[in-house]
Design a protein around this motif. Structure first.
Motif, PDB file in Angstrom:
ATOM      1  N   SER A   1      43.595  43.081  34.607  1.00 23.19           N
ATOM      2  CA  SER A   1      45.015  42.731  34.686  1.00 23.19           C
ATOM      3  C   SER A   1      45.549  42.360  33.314  1.00 23.19           C
ATOM      4  O   SER A   1      46.655  42.745  32.941  1.00 23.19           O
TER       5      SER A   1
ATOM      6  N   ASP B   1      48.833  47.450  38.966  1.00 24.18           N
ATOM      7  CA  ASP B   1      47.764  46.446  38.988  1.00 24.18           C
ATOM      8  C   ASP B   1      47.356  46.167  40.433  1.00 24.18           C
ATOM      9  O   ASP B   1      48.002  45.400  41.130  1.00 24.18           O
ATOM     10  N   GLU B   2      46.288  46.793  40.855  1.00 27.23           N
ATOM     11  CA  GLU B   2      45.794  46.644  42.231  1.00 27.23           C
ATOM     12  C   GLU B   2      46.932  46.688  43.246  1.00 27.23           C
ATOM     13  O   GLU B   2      47.133  45.741  44.013  1.00 27.23           O
TER      14      GLU B   2
END
Ligand SMILES: Nc1ncnc2c1ncn2[C@@H]1O[C@H](COP(=O)(O)OP(=O)(O)OP(=O)(O)O)[C@@H](O)[C@H]1O
Ligand SMILES: [Mg+2]
Lengths: 237, 243
Positions: free
Chosen positions: B43, B163-164
């Motif tokens: 991240s 991000d995810e």
């Protein structure tokens, strides 16, 4: 009972003054508080320090003393400044009195006082907005200012309304201190009636009742406003 | 030519060194997948790419502009770098259409009808035309994330960072979001995706990097890395997530 009814018009003019001062003070306090609150969160150390000093000073000292500083203390300062202007710069002559009208002193002291409390309300309201909101705004190309104005403040304002209502009520009650500079608000009017009728119980009770009516009305209004905004508030995830 | 050039990127939070010298190029149109254990700095790397996180060392170049220069106009650069967050971060006080049209209105100064058209077009693209007037809280997680993707696309970015994007979703909603991302990939969008969806990574990824403890430990095509990882840490990570 008769006495209370007879005194009502007189007390009501006092209540009107109480409301007027409170309204002006909290309105100006909100403007001050917006800047104060943002100042407390500023990246600039100087601005942050200034805002912190203001908030700490006001919250850490009694309103009564703040009132005295402005009502009794400021004339002395003004006098001094006038003297310097007259002697050193050959300006003037100025009128000889530097007396501050009670209304001006009352509004100034109460607004400055309210501004400090509202600063803290704004600060914690702004800080209560999740960090992700600002990040999302920035990631879209908004500047810090745009993110604050369009994303953070509109959400913070909703959360700020209940504590702002409390501040309004607290300020309304605190204006009773204005009796000390002889301002004709509700408490002062009550005192005046008692000095001619010698019936403290009935009159103070009537005064209390009028305060209660005003504070209860305000908290109802706050509830309604909150619920109104709450229509969107339910959209807070 | 590389759209993004990262050189010796470092980032620490106080004493904690989270990124310890990352070198990375992302080409125009490339789909980069980033995997790695929790806390490895995935991240942080992504957030450095649009300067949500300020690097403590190294440089990042985007389309020929040094992001790590003090004078760089960050908001202007960020317009071209879309980002999708794990937790969606939609604006709860705005409805779906407003969420999407807001940045074009405010940042690009488009007029209302043009911004509105963009929003409605993108809603159609992500299959949510019927939710135009709803508020984020009225949508499922999968729908919210699709709106978030549309919101980022509204700025017509040259690269999209994810991000995810599916980690906060119930399993049955993962598919609809991946579907939108796949479509985007097919259209040629440059993408950098942190994900634990290995099948998806294999499908869209041109290149995959495995991060551990702030470093890129292994790099290659998803095929290579999934079938014959050369690094022991990559191997143990993969056996853990694949089972
Ligand atoms: N703002 C911050 N302040 C302090 N430490 C942070 C901050 N952000 C991240 N970290 C730390 O940096 C390390 C790497 O975090 P990062 O979020 O980049 O990991 P990640 O690879 O994305 O992990 P995950 O898979 O759990 O999302 C972690 O140890 C984390 O605690
Ligand atoms: Mg992460």
């Amino acid at each position: 009972m008769d006495l209370i009814i007879k005194s009502m018009p007189f007390l009501l003019t006092g209540a009107a003054q109480t409301l007027k001062i409170t309204l002006i003070a909290v309105t100006l306090g909100c403007i001050l508080g917006l800047f104060g609150g943002m100042g407390r969160l500023s990246k600039n150390r100087f601005i942050r320090g200034l805002a912190t000093c203001y908030v700490d000073f006001v919250r850490g000292t009694p309103l009564l003393v703040q009132l005295f500083i402005i009502y009794y203390g400021m004339p002395q300062v003004i006098q001094g400044v006038k003297g310097i202007l007259e002697v050193s710069f050959a300006l003037g002559p100025f009128s000889s009195t530097s007396h501050i009208p009670p209304f001006v002193a009352a509004v100034t002291a109460c607004s400055l006082n309210s501004g400090a409390y509202v600063s803290e309300i704004f600060r914690s309201g702004i800080q209560s907005i999740e960090k992700g909101q600002r990040e999302a705004a920035l990631s879209l190309g908004m500047t810090s200012k745009q993110a604050m104005r369009h994303i953070i403040l509109p959400q913070a304002v909703r959360r700020i309304i209940p504590p702002l209502g409390n501040e309004f009520i607290a300020m309304l009650k605190d204006t009773s201190l204005l009796i000390c500079i002889g301002y004709a608000e509700l408490t002062r009017q009550g005192q005046l009636i008692i000095s001619s009728t010698f019936r403290p119980f009935e009159i103070w009770f009537a005064v209390a009742l009028l305060y209660l009516i005003m504070t209860l009305t305000i908290s109802r209004l706050v509830d309604v406003t909150e619920r109104r905004l709450g229509v969107n508030g339910t959209h807070q995830s | 030519m590389a759209l993004i050039k990262v050189r010796n990127l470092e980032k620490s939070f106080g004493k904690l060194d989270v990124l310890r010298g990352i070198d990375l190029d992302v080409d125009e149109g490339e789909k980069l997948v980033i995997i790695g254990p929790s806390g490895s700095g995935k991240s942080t790397l992504l957030r450095c790419l649009n300067l949500l996180e300020e690097p403590t060392g190294g440089s990042i170049e985007f389309a020929g502009v040094m992001l790590t220069d003090r004078e760089t106009n960050l908001p202007q650069i960020r317009e071209e770098i879309g980002m999708v967050f794990q937790s969606f971060n939609l604006f709860p006080h705005k409805n779906v259409t407003e969420n999407i049209s807001m940045a074009p209105l405010i940042v690009k100064n488009y007029d209302r009808s043009k911004a509105q058209d963009i929003a409605l077009g993108l809603l159609k693209k992500v299959g949510l035309s019927d939710k135009a007037d709803n508020y984020p809280a009225e949508l499922s997680g999968g729908q919210q994330q699709r709106v978030a993707i549309a919101r980022a696309l509204a700025m017509q970015p040259r690269v999209m960072l994810f991000d995810e994007p599916t980690s906060a979703l119930d399993p049955e909603m993962v598919g609809e979001v991946l579907e939108v991302m796949k479509e985007l990939a097919e259209e040629g969008m440059t993408m950098a995706v942190v994900t634990h969806e290995m099948k998806f990574a294999q499908e869209i990824g041109d290149r995959l990097i495995f991060m551990d403890e702030g470093l890129i430990v292994e790099e290659g095509t998803p095929q290579q890395i999934f079938t014959e990882p050369s690094n022991a840490r990559t191997r143990s990570f993969l056996t853990r997530v694949m089972q």
